[in-house]
Design a protein around this motif. Structure first.
Motif, PDB file in Angstrom:
ATOM      1  N   ARG A  20      54.256  59.520  82.022  1.00 21.85           N
ATOM      2  CA  ARG A  20      54.166  60.523  83.076  1.00 21.85           C
ATOM      3  C   ARG A  20      54.137  59.824  84.418  1.00 21.85           C
ATOM      4  O   ARG A  20      53.198  59.069  84.702  1.00 21.85           O
ATOM      5  CB  ARG A  20      52.918  61.366  82.908  1.00 21.85           C
TER       6      ARG A  20
ATOM      7  N   THR B 254      51.376  66.419  95.169  1.00 17.43           N
ATOM      8  CA  THR B 254      51.873  65.517  94.136  1.00 17.43           C
ATOM      9  C   THR B 254      52.968  66.188  93.300  1.00 17.43           C
ATOM     10  O   THR B 254      52.863  67.381  92.977  1.00 17.43           O
ATOM     11  CB  THR B 254      50.723  65.072  93.212  1.00 17.43           C
TER      12      THR B 254
ATOM     13  N   GLU C  46      55.011  56.370  94.355  1.00 14.54           N
ATOM     14  CA  GLU C  46      55.122  56.635  92.925  1.00 14.54           C
ATOM     15  C   GLU C  46      54.147  55.776  92.128  1.00 14.54           C
ATOM     16  O   GLU C  46      53.769  54.678  92.556  1.00 14.54           O
ATOM     17  CB  GLU C  46      56.539  56.337  92.415  1.00 14.54           C
TER      18      GLU C  46
ATOM     19  N   ARG D  45      55.007  70.214  90.011  1.00 13.08           N
ATOM     20  CA  ARG D  45      54.352  69.824  91.256  1.00 13.08           C
ATOM     21  C   ARG D  45      53.047  70.590  91.412  1.00 13.08           C
ATOM     22  O   ARG D  45      52.883  71.698  90.890  1.00 13.08           O
ATOM     23  CB  ARG D  45      55.268  70.067  92.453  1.00 13.08           C
TER      24      ARG D  45
ATOM     25  N   TYR E  59      55.275  65.479  89.683  1.00 10.54           N
ATOM     26  CA  TYR E  59      55.181  64.737  88.431  1.00 10.54           C
ATOM     27  C   TYR E  59      56.520  64.738  87.688  1.00 10.54           C
ATOM     28  O   TYR E  59      57.345  65.633  87.874  1.00 10.54           O
ATOM     29  CB  TYR E  59      54.127  65.367  87.518  1.00 10.54           C
TER      30      TYR E  59
ATOM     31  N   SER F 257      53.918  59.957  88.561  1.00  8.97           N
ATOM     32  CA  SER F 257      53.346  60.754  89.640  1.00  8.97           C
ATOM     33  C   SER F 257      53.908  60.259  90.957  1.00  8.97           C
ATOM     34  O   SER F 257      54.233  59.080  91.107  1.00  8.97           O
ATOM     35  CB  SER F 257      51.826  60.636  89.664  1.00  8.97           C
ATOM     36  N   CYS F 258      53.992  61.163  91.906  1.00 12.45           N
ATOM     37  CA  CYS F 258      54.446  60.812  93.250  1.00 12.45           C
ATOM     38  C   CYS F 258      53.524  61.537  94.228  1.00 12.45           C
ATOM     39  O   CYS F 258      53.573  62.769  94.334  1.00 12.45           O
ATOM     40  CB  CYS F 258      55.892  61.218  93.457  1.00 12.45           C
TER      41      CYS F 258
END
Length: 124
Positions: free
Chosen positions: A19, A78, A6, A72, A80, A21-22
């Motif tokens: 925001r 990724t 993350e 996604r 989000y 992200s992963c």
């Protein structure tokens, strides 16, 4: 095996936006539904949002519905979490997780892989 990392957490004033992200490793990202959870100090980890494998289905907790949006990009591996109108009670460590369960689920038990978490702090 899926590894999740993350990013995007930080300190923001109440009413602001962040925001998250992963990023996922591996070539099977699109095989997993993805979820976001959060855990505040002294509290249990709680469900925030989930998205289906294709991105066509989403589900939110009542506490974030209308303020947060999960999305996604399977080409970028990724997922989000866009967080708007942040409140002090949104302050927590946020985790992304991957699930192979057959439907969207809010249960931590149905998520197999977890990231290390990112801190989000909304100050009043």
């Amino acid at each position: 095996q899926v590894q999740l990392v993350e990013s995007g957490g930080g300190l923001v004033q109440a009413g602001g936006s962040l925001r998250l992200s992963c990023a996922a490793s591996g070539r099977t990202f699109s095989s997993y539904a993805m979820g976001w959870f959060r855990q505040a100090p002294g509290k249990e980890r709680e469900f925030v949002a989930a998205i289906s494998k294709s991105g066509g289905g989403t589900y939110y907790s009542d506490s974030v519905k209308g303020r947060f949006t999960i999305s996604r990009d399977n080409a970028k591996n990724t997922v989000y979490l866009q967080m708007n109108s942040l409140k002090p009670e949104d302050t927590a460590v946020y985790y992304c997780a991957a699930s192979s369960f057959w439907k969207l689920t809010t249960s931590t038990l149905q998520y197999t892989y977890w990231g290390q978490g990112t801190q989000v702090t909304a100050s009043s």
